[in-house]
Every structure is written in structure tokens, then in C-alpha cells.
Write a protein that holds these residues in place. Sequence first.
Motif, PDB file in Angstrom:
ATOM      1  N   THR A 155     -13.479   8.667  -6.596  1.00 14.12           N
ATOM      2  CA  THR A 155     -12.118   9.173  -6.453  1.00 14.12           C
ATOM      3  C   THR A 155     -11.502   8.612  -5.184  1.00 14.12           C
ATOM      4  OG1 THR A 155     -12.789  11.208  -7.519  1.00 14.12           O
ATOM      5  CG2 THR A 155     -10.714  11.257  -6.323  1.00 14.12           C
ATOM      6  N   PRO A 156     -10.271   8.095  -5.254  1.00 19.09           N
ATOM      7  CA  PRO A 156      -9.648   7.528  -4.049  1.00 19.09           C
ATOM      8  C   PRO A 156      -9.278   8.631  -3.067  1.00 19.09           C
ATOM      9  CG  PRO A 156      -8.084   7.533  -5.858  1.00 19.09           C
ATOM     10  CD  PRO A 156      -9.398   7.958  -6.446  1.00 19.09           C
ATOM     11  N   GLN A 157      -9.173   8.215  -1.763  1.00 20.34           N
ATOM     12  CA  GLN A 157      -8.785   9.189  -0.745  1.00 20.34           C
ATOM     13  C   GLN A 157      -7.265   9.308  -0.633  1.00 20.34           C
ATOM     14  OE1 GLN A 157     -11.483   7.021  -0.056  1.00 20.34           O
ATOM     15  NE2 GLN A 157     -12.814   8.745  -0.561  1.00 20.34           N
ATOM     16  N   TYR A 158      -6.575   8.215  -0.884  1.00 22.87           N
ATOM     17  CA  TYR A 158      -5.115   8.219  -0.804  1.00 22.87           C
ATOM     18  C   TYR A 158      -4.530   7.525  -2.031  1.00 22.87           C
ATOM     19  CZ  TYR A 158      -5.639   9.524   4.099  1.00 22.87           C
ATOM     20  OH  TYR A 158      -5.963  10.175   5.251  1.00 22.87           O
ATOM     21  N   VAL A 159      -3.310   7.928  -2.305  1.00 19.15           N
ATOM     22  CA  VAL A 159      -2.557   7.286  -3.393  1.00 19.15           C
ATOM     23  C   VAL A 159      -1.193   6.927  -2.824  1.00 19.15           C
ATOM     24  CG1 VAL A 159      -1.488   7.580  -5.645  1.00 19.15           C
ATOM     25  CG2 VAL A 159      -3.736   8.527  -5.235  1.00 19.15           C
ATOM     26  N   VAL A 160      -0.759   5.660  -3.053  1.00 18.60           N
ATOM     27  CA  VAL A 160       0.521   5.175  -2.532  1.00 18.60           C
ATOM     28  C   VAL A 160       1.372   4.678  -3.689  1.00 18.60           C
ATOM     29  CG1 VAL A 160       1.650   3.484  -1.038  1.00 18.60           C
ATOM     30  CG2 VAL A 160      -0.515   4.533  -0.322  1.00 18.60           C
ATOM     31  N   ASN A 161       2.597   5.125  -3.729  1.00 20.95           N
ATOM     32  CA  ASN A 161       3.557   4.632  -4.720  1.00 20.95           C
ATOM     33  C   ASN A 161       4.366   3.508  -4.081  1.00 20.95           C
ATOM     34  OD1 ASN A 161       2.880   6.549  -6.743  1.00 20.95           O
ATOM     35  ND2 ASN A 161       4.137   8.082  -5.721  1.00 20.95           N
ATOM     36  N   TYR A 162       4.355   2.343  -4.705  1.00 21.96           N
ATOM     37  CA  TYR A 162       5.057   1.192  -4.133  1.00 21.96           C
ATOM     38  C   TYR A 162       6.240   0.828  -5.016  1.00 21.96           C
ATOM     39  CZ  TYR A 162       2.336  -1.408  -7.622  1.00 21.96           C
ATOM     40  OH  TYR A 162       1.770  -1.850  -8.777  1.00 21.96           O
ATOM     41  N   GLY A 163       7.112  -0.022  -4.480  1.00 22.08           N
ATOM     42  CA  GLY A 163       8.292  -0.474  -5.218  1.00 22.08           C
ATOM     43  C   GLY A 163       8.021  -1.773  -5.928  1.00 22.08           C
ATOM     44  N   ASP A 164       8.481  -2.864  -5.308  1.00 28.25           N
ATOM     45  CA  ASP A 164       8.269  -4.175  -5.899  1.00 28.25           C
ATOM     46  C   ASP A 164       6.834  -4.627  -5.640  1.00 28.25           C
ATOM     47  OD1 ASP A 164       9.473  -6.650  -7.151  1.00 28.25           O
ATOM     48  OD2 ASP A 164       8.670  -7.472  -5.275  1.00 28.25           O
ATOM     49  N   GLN A 165       6.144  -5.027  -6.689  1.00 25.41           N
ATOM     50  CA  GLN A 165       4.726  -5.362  -6.576  1.00 25.41           C
ATOM     51  C   GLN A 165       4.510  -6.629  -5.739  1.00 25.41           C
ATOM     52  OE1 GLN A 165       2.627  -5.404 -10.296  1.00 25.41           O
ATOM     53  NE2 GLN A 165       0.877  -6.514  -9.458  1.00 25.41           N
ATOM     54  N   GLN A 166       5.384  -7.617  -5.903  1.00 30.10           N
ATOM     55  CA  GLN A 166       5.218  -8.876  -5.177  1.00 30.10           C
ATOM     56  C   GLN A 166       5.338  -8.665  -3.669  1.00 30.10           C
ATOM     57  OE1 GLN A 166       4.388 -11.799  -6.745  1.00 30.10           O
ATOM     58  NE2 GLN A 166       4.036 -12.571  -4.672  1.00 30.10           N
ATOM     59  N   ASN A 167       6.336  -7.896  -3.251  1.00 28.82           N
ATOM     60  CA  ASN A 167       6.515  -7.613  -1.819  1.00 28.82           C
ATOM     61  C   ASN A 167       5.331  -6.816  -1.275  1.00 28.82           C
ATOM     62  OD1 ASN A 167       8.972  -8.909  -1.863  1.00 28.82           O
ATOM     63  ND2 ASN A 167      10.139  -7.009  -2.213  1.00 28.82           N
ATOM     64  N   PHE A 168       4.843  -5.862  -2.093  1.00 24.24           N
ATOM     65  CA  PHE A 168       3.712  -5.033  -1.672  1.00 24.24           C
ATOM     66  C   PHE A 168       2.472  -5.886  -1.430  1.00 24.24           C
ATOM     67  CE2 PHE A 168       0.050  -2.327  -2.843  1.00 24.24           C
ATOM     68  CZ  PHE A 168       0.177  -1.367  -1.851  1.00 24.24           C
ATOM     69  N   GLU A 169       2.208  -6.839  -2.337  1.00 21.22           N
ATOM     70  CA  GLU A 169       1.047  -7.718  -2.205  1.00 21.22           C
ATOM     71  C   GLU A 169       1.196  -8.624  -0.984  1.00 21.22           C
ATOM     72  OE1 GLU A 169       0.640  -9.856  -5.831  1.00 21.22           O
ATOM     73  OE2 GLU A 169       0.181  -8.083  -7.039  1.00 21.22           O
ATOM     74  N   ASN A 170       2.384  -9.153  -0.775  1.00 26.94           N
ATOM     75  CA  ASN A 170       2.605 -10.064   0.357  1.00 26.94           C
ATOM     76  C   ASN A 170       2.365  -9.352   1.683  1.00 26.94           C
ATOM     77  OD1 ASN A 170       3.247 -12.143  -1.390  1.00 26.94           O
ATOM     78  ND2 ASN A 170       5.470 -11.753  -1.302  1.00 26.94           N
ATOM     79  N   GLU A 171       2.846  -8.089   1.796  1.00 27.60           N
ATOM     80  CA  GLU A 171       2.669  -7.346   3.034  1.00 27.60           C
ATOM     81  C   GLU A 171       1.183  -7.107   3.320  1.00 27.60           C
ATOM     82  OE1 GLU A 171       4.914  -3.827   2.429  1.00 27.60           O
ATOM     83  OE2 GLU A 171       6.858  -4.787   2.783  1.00 27.60           O
ATOM     84  N   ILE A 172       0.411  -6.743   2.282  1.00 29.50           N
ATOM     85  CA  ILE A 172      -1.030  -6.488   2.469  1.00 29.50           C
ATOM     86  C   ILE A 172      -1.758  -7.770   2.859  1.00 29.50           C
ATOM     87  CG2 ILE A 172      -3.145  -5.854   1.236  1.00 29.50           C
ATOM     88  CD1 ILE A 172      -1.483  -3.793  -0.286  1.00 29.50           C
ATOM     89  N   ASN A 173      -1.443  -8.870   2.195  1.00 32.75           N
ATOM     90  CA  ASN A 173      -2.105 -10.142   2.499  1.00 32.75           C
ATOM     91  C   ASN A 173      -1.789 -10.618   3.919  1.00 32.75           C
ATOM     92  OD1 ASN A 173      -3.407 -10.385   0.012  1.00 32.75           O
ATOM     93  ND2 ASN A 173      -1.579 -11.301  -0.968  1.00 32.75           N
ATOM     94  N   ASP A 174      -0.532 -10.378   4.343  1.00 33.23           N
ATOM     95  CA  ASP A 174      -0.162 -10.783   5.704  1.00 33.23           C
ATOM     96  C   ASP A 174      -0.963  -9.995   6.740  1.00 33.23           C
ATOM     97  OD1 ASP A 174       1.629 -12.552   4.644  1.00 33.23           O
ATOM     98  OD2 ASP A 174       3.384 -11.246   4.914  1.00 33.23           O
ATOM     99  N   ILE A 175      -1.125  -8.690   6.539  1.00 33.56           N
ATOM    100  CA  ILE A 175      -1.876  -7.857   7.481  1.00 33.56           C
ATOM    101  C   ILE A 175      -3.354  -8.262   7.491  1.00 33.56           C
ATOM    102  CG2 ILE A 175      -2.647  -5.486   7.938  1.00 33.56           C
ATOM    103  CD1 ILE A 175       0.021  -4.529   6.818  1.00 33.56           C
ATOM    104  N   LYS A 176      -3.892  -8.588   6.293  1.00 32.58           N
ATOM    105  CA  LYS A 176      -5.298  -9.014   6.214  1.00 32.58           C
ATOM    106  C   LYS A 176      -5.518 -10.306   7.013  1.00 32.58           C
ATOM    107  CE  LYS A 176      -7.507  -8.995   2.327  1.00 32.58           C
ATOM    108  NZ  LYS A 176      -7.805  -9.219   0.895  1.00 32.58           N
ATOM    109  N   LYS A 177      -4.582 -11.256   6.954  1.00 26.25           N
ATOM    110  CA  LYS A 177      -4.712 -12.518   7.674  1.00 26.25           C
ATOM    111  C   LYS A 177      -4.578 -12.297   9.183  1.00 26.25           C
ATOM    112  CE  LYS A 177      -3.066 -15.589   3.998  1.00 26.25           C
ATOM    113  NZ  LYS A 177      -1.978 -16.516   3.585  1.00 26.25           N
ATOM    114  N   GLU A 178      -3.604 -11.486   9.562  1.00 28.69           N
ATOM    115  CA  GLU A 178      -3.372 -11.253  10.987  1.00 28.69           C
ATOM    116  C   GLU A 178      -4.590 -10.599  11.648  1.00 28.69           C
ATOM    117  OE1 GLU A 178       0.089  -8.882  11.332  1.00 28.69           O
ATOM    118  OE2 GLU A 178       1.458 -10.447  10.608  1.00 28.69           O
ATOM    119  N   ASN A 179      -5.239  -9.661  10.937  1.00 33.75           N
ATOM    120  CA  ASN A 179      -6.340  -8.902  11.524  1.00 33.75           C
ATOM    121  C   ASN A 179      -7.711  -9.369  11.040  1.00 33.75           C
ATOM    122  OD1 ASN A 179      -4.863  -6.495  13.002  1.00 33.75           O
ATOM    123  ND2 ASN A 179      -3.852  -6.760  11.004  1.00 33.75           N
TER     124      ASN A 179
END
Length: 665
Positions: A99-123
Motif C-alpha cells: 500500500t502506498p504511503q502517499y497519493v498525489v493527483n497531477y494535472g498534465d502527465q508530460q509536465n509531471f514526468e519532466n519535473e520528476i526527471n529534472d529533480i532526479k538528475k539534479e540530486n
Amino acid sequence: MAKENNTGPKKPKFNTWWIYGVIAILLIGFQFFGSGNFANTKKASTSELQEYLRNGDIRKILVITNTRQAKIFLTEEALKKEVHKDVSDQPFSLTATATPQYVVNYGDQQNFENEINDIKKENNLDTELTYDQESNVLTELLLTLLPFVLIIGIWIYLMRRMSGGAGGGAGGQIFNIGKSKAKLFDEKTDTRTSFKDVAGLEGAKEEVEEIVEFLRNPDKYTSLGGKIPKGALLVGPPGTGKTLLAKAVAGEAKVPFFSLSGSDFVEMFVGVGASRVRDLFKQAKDKSPAIIFIDEIDAIGRARGKNNFTGSNDERENTLNQLLTEMDGFGTNTNVIVLAATNRADVLDKALMRAGRFDRQIYVDLPDIRERKEIFEVHLRPIKTAETLDLDFLAKQTPGFSGADIANVCNEAALIAARKEKKAVTKQDFLDAVDRIVGGLEKKNKIITPGEKETIAYHEAGHATVSWMLEHAAPLVKVTIVPRGQSLGAAWYLPEERLIVRPEQMKDEMCATLGGRAAEKVIFNKISTGALSDLEKVTKQARAMVTIYGLNDEIGNITYYDSSGQNEYGFSKPYSEQTALTIDREISKLIEEQYKRAVELLSKNKDKLTELAQRLLEKEVIFKDDLEKIFGKRPFEKDKRLEAEEAAEKEEKANKDLPKSETEK
């Protein structure tokens, strides 16, 4: 050994609906528990997700593409942090998946993926990003099976209804559509009507009493070689007591009594009527000796081949043919007697009326004055009266009333007395009830101009004056200018109950009917539309004299009346165009003669007519006594009284001349 008393609580009976309830509860529980609704999962925003991701707390992000939702799974180290204390406990779930600990509702899927990938690269994070589509097995299963379940459920419900199951009775459903709808009379549970409840109708009562006796004691008649009659047809005007006689037979007979209406055989499906007839007689034969009563038999017994241009009567004719066969055909059971009632005997099929089917035709006529008195005695039993009523007077006040009309008079009188807050019903209430039934509801608030009121007064005074002056006109009871029903005024008469009517009597009645219009002509030299009902009445009387009774010299001893009722189906008249012109001329001549006669009578008595009209305007209702004060006593009444006295003397003398043994009889 005595039976033990079960004093313990009764166990509830098993019901199939319990199974449906348990299944529904299990499905709902599975839906809630299986979907993780009781899990310790929290909703988080997109910014919180990015913060947790930068801190290295997220182990896995599962993106659900079809619901625009991301499920967040934390690392073991992150679960120990104070920030994630609310979701650190292992949640309860029936599913095997984590069972997941959190659930997040997102808007545009492409923007959501780009933001996550950018944070993964930065850190320089190794957080797993996966994709999936979520499906609810139970929902999909329900959506797939629900239409089939509904169709099967509706089909089972209809089958139960059609087969006479829940909510359906025998004979009323599709699988029982060919079954008889007759009601079997049960003398123990149904209200019993006896011959004591049937007043008057002495001849008809004797006939039906004998039918009951046939079934109770058949040997009395068959021992001499006689046969029990197959059926009896009760014929008469509406309200004369045909159905009441049948109810009395049902109450008196100690045999099964099947009762139904002629329309119960009629159905939209082909062959149903004949099937119901067969089933009815089968039931009656199984319970023989028995009585079958068919009310309003003209619904199926109408003459065959009449007005059958479209073939629409084939089903009714098949029903009639089956009835004819059952009543007198091969294999007929003689212990079943058929009673039927109709007020349209003229349209019944000749084969139905012949001896061997309906052996007896019992005519139930309108009651005479003696029978009306007996009917009043029956219907006055439950009514609380304030005085000893003169039943002879009430019987005289209701000429032409049927038994149903008299019952209505008694009921209406009780309602009128209750409306006036009386404790008991009086004689005046009965008179008001007769007026209410004959003339309609009194309308004192109807707006009438003074000129119209004066015209109505002279119109009604004209009727009263002419009827007072003519020997054969019906004696007057009262005159009123109070509107009732659709009439603006009325004159009440007590017509003689004649069995035969002579031309001079009909002419006097026509003259009295035209007295209203004649009075308008004499007083105002104008006529109005107020004489419509009078003109309709005299036109019918004149046409009957000319075309039915053969009372016209020009037409002669010819009648164009057809008692069989077949004339109504013809396209042509039973006389030539020249005869039609003669008939029209003679009818008009007859009416105009009586109109001129009424005008002459009123012209000679114009002063008395005016006095009567003024008194009517003053009182609104006047009675016979008021007319006697103006005109004096009618000389014809004295002559009739002398005739009655002479007839009584002759009868008394004839009785004295008879031998003693004859008079004792």
C-alpha cells in the motif's frame, strides 16, 4: 399423549432475500477493503512530492495513467522520520500488493514526468518511476454482468406474474388467460341476499324461486317426465332489479353459484372467449348441480352477422358459438342452469333465445304503484325517520321510477337531512330528494335578469294553466322558477299510469307541453329558446303517433317500428321519399294544431294566467292549492272519482253474487 406447548420464541422463516443481502454486503466489503479504503494512505500535493523527492525519501513512484494519480512509496529510512510519522505504521489491507504511503493527483502527465526527471538528475537519485493502469475487477464484473442479471430478473418476475404467482390470480395472467373469470359465490363468507330483500317483481320472483327449487328437489319435477330448464333470461329496463334477483338466487340456492359479466369473456387475444366459456362450464359441471349467472349477456350474445363489414366481430361470434354449444349440444349436463340478464333483448341472437337454451324469458318491468310501496319499505329499513311516513304518498310521487331510482331517493333524502343538521329524515326531505333526482341540483345563485325571470314565470304558468284546463293532461303537483340542473324552471306532474294511451290523451299532453311557448306568444307576442326541451318532447310524441302507433289518418294503420332492432343496421328507410314527405307534413300539422289550441286556451284565460305568473314571481314555488284558488277545482277530477266509486261498487256487487266457496277462495 398431549402435545407439548411450544412456548419458546418462534424461529424466523428462511427467506431467499437473505441470500441476496449477504452477497450484497460481501461485495460492498470487498470493494472497500480490497481497494485500500481503510489503508493509512494520505493525500499529498505536488510541491510536497517534489520536497520528499529532493530529500531522498521516495523509493518508488507509480504513475496511474488512466486516473491521473501517482502513488508514492517511501524508503525504510524515511518511514522512521518524524515528518512521515502518520504513515509509518503498516496499514491494514486485504490485497497482496503493498500500500502506498502517499497519493498525489497531477494535472498534465508530460509536465509531471519532466519535473520528476529534472529533480532526479539534479540530486542524482535512483528513485524508480513506473507506469500502470488501475482497474477495479469488481466494477468491471458488475458492469459486464448487470445487464444480463437485470434481463434474467425481469424475465423471472414476468414468468411468476404470468403463471399466477406473486401478485397474480388465476384467470388474470397470461398462462391462465383462457381460464374463466367467474366468481364462485360462497354463502358462508359473502353477503347473503334473499328473496325477502327483493320487493315487488312477484311474477319474476316466482319464476326464479322455481329454478332454485328445480336444483334443490329435481325428482319432484322429473318424476312426471319433465325436464329441468336449461336457462332463464331476465329482460327489462336498467335498474329494475335483474342483478338483484340473481343475487337472491345465489343467497337462496344451496348449490354452487358462478357469477360473471358478459364482458369478462372479451379479450384482445383470439380464441380466449371460447376457451373461457369451455372452462366455465367445465367448472360448473364438476360442481353440478350449479347455477351460472351472466350479467349483460348482450356483450357476447349480439346477433351474428350484423354490421360485420371488417370481420372484427369474429372473436365475439366464436365466443357466442361456444356458448350455444355448451348450453344445448352434445354432452350437455342438465344439472347446470344458466341465468342471464340484459336490457337489450332485441339485439340478441335468435339461436340464443330459442327453447332448449333460454327456455324462459322473465320480463322485469318498472314497478307499479303497489310495488313501489314495497320497494320503499325495503329501502327505508336502515333509515331513521322522524315520523311515520305515508308510503302510499311516496309511491304516488315517484311514477316511472325503477327500484334503483327509489333506492337513490331514500339515500338522497338521508343526505339532505344530514346536510340540514337534522336528527332524522322527514317527509319534506324525501320530496326534496325526488326534486333533486328529477330536476337536478337547485341553483339559487344563478344570475337571471328580471326580464328573463318574468319570461320564465309566464312560461311555467302557461304549462300549469293549459294542463289544468285539459281533461287528459297530467295533474299538476307544483311549479317552480328556481333553476335546477340545466333548466331555468320546471312544472311537476303526476301522470296516470296507463297501459294503453288514446290519441286524445296524447294530444292533450302535447298541448300542455306547448303551453309554455304559447304563453310567451300570448303575453309578449314573442318566443324564445326556452322551449327546447318542450319541442323535443312533442316532436318525439308526434313522430311516435304517426310512424309507430298508426294513429294518423293520412298514413293509416302502418307502423315503421322494428322490435328486432335490425333497422339500425340498414342504410335505407323502410318507406319511400313521398311517404317521408307525408310523415314530415303530418308531424308538423299535429304539433301546430296543438300549439294553436294552447294559444286559444291561454288567450281566453289571460287574466288568470297573469295572476298565476305574478304569484309565481312572488313565491318562486307554487303548489296545486294556489291553482285551485285561481281556477277553482278541476271538473275532471270529480268525474274520475265518480268512475272509481262506480267501479268499486260493481266489483263489490260481483263478489256478493258469487257462491260462498268461490269468495272464500
